[in-house]
Design a protein around this motif. Structure first.
Motif, mmCIF file in Angstrom:
data_model
loop_
_atom_site.group_PDB
_atom_site.id
_atom_site.type_symbol
_atom_site.label_atom_id
_atom_site.label_comp_id
_atom_site.label_asym_id
_atom_site.label_seq_id
_atom_site.Cartn_x
_atom_site.Cartn_y
_atom_site.Cartn_z
ATOM 1 N N ARG A 156 0.618 -1.211 0.010
ATOM 2 C CA ARG A 156 -0.012 0.015 -0.086
ATOM 3 C C ARG A 156 0.837 1.145 0.049
ATOM 4 O O ARG A 156 1.786 1.421 0.689
ATOM 5 C CB ARG A 156 -0.961 -0.163 1.238
ATOM 6 C CG ARG A 156 -1.595 1.212 1.834
ATOM 7 C CD ARG A 156 -2.888 1.135 1.515
ATOM 8 N NE ARG A 156 -3.576 2.559 1.590
ATOM 9 C CZ ARG A 156 -4.084 2.906 2.569
ATOM 10 N NH1 ARG A 156 -4.694 2.250 3.483
ATOM 11 N NH2 ARG A 156 -4.704 4.203 2.563
ATOM 12 N N ASP A 157 0.395 2.348 -0.826
ATOM 13 C CA ASP A 157 1.078 3.501 -0.725
ATOM 14 C C ASP A 157 -0.182 4.729 -0.387
ATOM 15 O O ASP A 157 -1.242 4.289 -0.337
ATOM 16 C CB ASP A 157 2.074 4.023 -1.656
ATOM 17 C CG ASP A 157 1.610 3.928 -3.214
ATOM 18 O OD1 ASP A 157 0.117 4.250 -3.267
ATOM 19 O OD2 ASP A 157 2.262 4.039 -4.161
ATOM 20 N N GLU A 158 0.298 5.823 -0.681
ATOM 21 C CA GLU A 158 -0.835 7.076 -0.336
ATOM 22 C C GLU A 158 -1.918 6.890 -1.391
ATOM 23 O O GLU A 158 -3.110 7.108 -0.790
ATOM 24 C CB GLU A 158 -0.025 8.424 -0.635
ATOM 25 C CG GLU A 158 0.776 8.648 0.557
ATOM 26 C CD GLU A 158 0.121 8.758 1.734
ATOM 27 O OE1 GLU A 158 -0.653 9.655 2.103
ATOM 28 O OE2 GLU A 158 0.211 8.063 2.846
ATOM 29 N N THR A 159 -1.577 6.332 -2.753
ATOM 30 C CA THR A 159 -2.738 6.610 -3.805
ATOM 31 C C THR A 159 -3.241 5.433 -4.341
ATOM 32 O O THR A 159 -3.983 5.264 -5.076
ATOM 33 C CB THR A 159 -2.085 7.434 -4.793
ATOM 34 O OG1 THR A 159 -0.946 6.929 -5.187
ATOM 35 C CG2 THR A 159 -1.737 9.007 -4.270
ATOM 36 N N SER A 160 -2.409 4.172 -3.865
ATOM 37 C CA SER A 160 -2.757 3.011 -4.458
ATOM 38 C C SER A 160 -2.465 1.962 -3.445
ATOM 39 O O SER A 160 -1.879 1.810 -2.409
ATOM 40 C CB SER A 160 -2.171 2.762 -5.725
ATOM 41 O OG SER A 160 -0.970 2.683 -5.599
ATOM 42 N N LEU A 161 -3.120 0.550 -3.936
ATOM 43 C CA LEU A 161 -2.524 -0.676 -3.201
ATOM 44 C C LEU A 161 -2.461 -1.614 -4.546
ATOM 45 O O LEU A 161 -3.116 -1.709 -5.378
ATOM 46 C CB LEU A 161 -3.615 -1.010 -2.199
ATOM 47 C CG LEU A 161 -4.831 -1.447 -2.455
ATOM 48 C CD1 LEU A 161 -4.987 -3.012 -3.002
ATOM 49 C CD2 LEU A 161 -5.814 -1.377 -1.073
ATOM 50 N N ILE A 162 -1.404 -2.549 -4.061
ATOM 51 C CA ILE A 162 -1.434 -3.544 -5.065
ATOM 52 C C ILE A 162 -1.450 -5.129 -4.346
ATOM 53 O O ILE A 162 -1.147 -5.183 -3.272
ATOM 54 C CB ILE A 162 0.161 -3.653 -5.865
ATOM 55 C CG1 ILE A 162 0.138 -2.383 -6.521
ATOM 56 C CG2 ILE A 162 0.213 -4.879 -6.498
ATOM 57 C CD1 ILE A 162 1.549 -2.353 -7.577
ATOM 58 N N THR A 163 -2.299 -5.936 -5.152
ATOM 59 C CA THR A 163 -2.407 -7.349 -4.659
ATOM 60 C C THR A 163 -2.457 -8.269 -5.498
ATOM 61 O O THR A 163 -2.153 -7.820 -6.805
ATOM 62 C CB THR A 163 -3.664 -7.374 -3.625
ATOM 63 O OG1 THR A 163 -4.007 -8.485 -3.121
ATOM 64 C CG2 THR A 163 -4.835 -6.854 -4.435
ATOM 65 N N GLU A 164 -2.904 -9.473 -5.261
ATOM 66 C CA GLU A 164 -2.945 -10.493 -6.471
ATOM 67 C C GLU A 164 -3.940 -11.528 -6.529
ATOM 68 O O GLU A 164 -4.236 -12.026 -5.155
ATOM 69 C CB GLU A 164 -1.586 -11.187 -6.392
ATOM 70 C CG GLU A 164 -1.507 -12.212 -7.738
ATOM 71 C CD GLU A 164 -0.197 -13.061 -7.864
ATOM 72 O OE1 GLU A 164 0.932 -12.237 -7.855
ATOM 73 O OE2 GLU A 164 -0.184 -14.089 -7.480
ATOM 74 N N ASP A 165 -4.927 -11.577 -7.639
ATOM 75 C CA ASP A 165 -5.673 -12.861 -7.373
ATOM 76 C C ASP A 165 -5.054 -14.064 -7.301
ATOM 77 O O ASP A 165 -4.298 -14.415 -8.410
ATOM 78 C CB ASP A 165 -6.681 -12.590 -8.723
ATOM 79 C CG ASP A 165 -7.546 -13.802 -8.923
ATOM 80 O OD1 ASP A 165 -7.665 -14.551 -7.941
ATOM 81 O OD2 ASP A 165 -7.855 -13.986 -9.926
ATOM 82 N N PRO A 166 -5.565 -14.755 -6.120
ATOM 83 C CA PRO A 166 -4.776 -16.112 -5.977
ATOM 84 C C PRO A 166 -5.348 -17.197 -6.950
ATOM 85 O O PRO A 166 -4.383 -18.093 -7.420
ATOM 86 C CB PRO A 166 -5.167 -16.579 -4.697
ATOM 87 C CG PRO A 166 -6.404 -15.703 -4.253
ATOM 88 C CD PRO A 166 -6.371 -14.447 -4.979
#
Ligand SMILES: [Fe+2]
Length: 323
Positions: free
Chosen positions: A100-110
């Motif tokens: 996570r940062d100030e303007t976005s988040l990154i994740t992944e579809d398992p």
């Protein structure tokens, strides 16, 4: 819902240049190509990235190199930091990694291994395009004039990215990720095969279907009306008839008119218009549809390669290889 649209997608293909040419023909507007740093089997390398815009949605497609064709990243727009916070908590409750940062988040579809970036982005405000005036039985609304669809000469340019369809080796896990993790709503279902999910008022923005390997089935791009679907596809086929996959037709689930074409990497791309719009969840009843009845109302019989793309076996071999 906190999400309001798809922002952009990144497609990975082995043949970047050729695939980029295809999307230019498709009517997407090329932006300046960029050289970016990317990790590969050889470590950090400089790679070319091709970027494309739609008329209303801004930059919505990136094409990068990948040993096998796949959806690398899917971008989803939210309004503010609170939205990022609530999505982040939901993902963590499912034990999923979140950066996570100030303007976005990154994740992944398992299930599909697609990287998902949730980002603060402006809502898409499209200028309403008036429906062309038509004539009908006992109704003469267009008098002494030829139809706009017959007169148009300008190239077709998609207005926005509408939806993506991905194959997942674990459709249930992917559906849980998009619904419970991100907050997508289910609009319609095909049992054991697919869920049509929305993060906006469009009937679907993501469809995940069970598949023997994770892959990108198609991307779908909005055009003004059915004439633009016909004109766009005709221009694509004049250049290369081998691009045809399936169309013209009208889907039942989602109701949209469609025409599917194939890019040189094997991904399908769809021109669509007139998709169902859901603004009040209380007034929409999700249905469960089986077989061809759910797939389309009219049009040619879908080719077997639409349901199971011809390169699936090769993609499976690639997935078990070095990548
Ligand atoms: Fe579609």
């Amino acid at each position: 819902m906190p999400m309001h649209r798809l922002t952009s997608i990144t497609i990975g293909v082995p043949n970047v240049q050729e695939t980029a040419e295809y999307y230019k023909d498709f009517g997407l507007i090329p932006a300046k190509d960029e050289t970016v740093s990317a990790y590969s089997a050889e470590g950090l390398v400089q790679a070319q990235e091709h970027r494309f815009s739609t008329v209303d949605g801004g930059e919505q497609l990136r094409i990068v190199h990948s040993p096998r064709r796949r959806l690398v990243q899917l971008g989803i727009g939210v309004e503010d930091r609170d939205d990022l916070g609530s999505i982040s908590s939901k993902l963590q409750r499912l034990d999923l990694n979140v950066k996570r940062d100030e303007t976005s988040l990154i994740t992944e579809d398992p299930g599909s291994e697609v990287r998902v970036m949730v980002e603060i982005a402006p809502k898409l405000a499209q200028e309403p395009v008036p429906w062309p005036v038509t004539n009908g039985p006992g109704r003469f609304d267009r008098l002494n004039a030829r139809a706009p669809g017959a007169l148009r000469e300008q190239r077709v340019h998609p207005r926005k990215l509408g939806h993506v369809v991905i194959g997942s080796t674990d459709q249930e896990a992917s559906t849980k990720f998009f619904t419970e993790g991100l907050g997508f709503k289910i609009s319609d279902k095909v049992p054991f095969l697919a869920s049509f999910m929305r993060c906006s008022t469009d009937h679907h923005n993501v469809l995940v279907q069970q598949a023997p390997v994770s892959y990108l089935h198609h991307t779908s791009w909005q055009v003004e009306d059915v004439d633009e679907i016909g004109r766009g596809a005709t221009a694509m086929l004049e250049k290369d008839p081998g691009r045809h996959v399936w169309g013209l037709g009208r889907h039942f689930v989602g109701s949209n008119y469609f025409w599917y074409l194939k890019d040189p990497a094997g991904n399908f791309s769809e021109y669509y218009s007139d998709i169902d719009c859901i603004v009040d969840d209380q007034l929409w009843t999700p249905g469960v549809w089986e077989g061809h009845a759910g797939l389309y109302k009219w049009g040619p019989t879908p080719p077997p390669s639409f349901l199971a793309p011809e390169d699936l076996a090769g993609l499976m071999a690639g997935a078990h290889g070095s990548e």
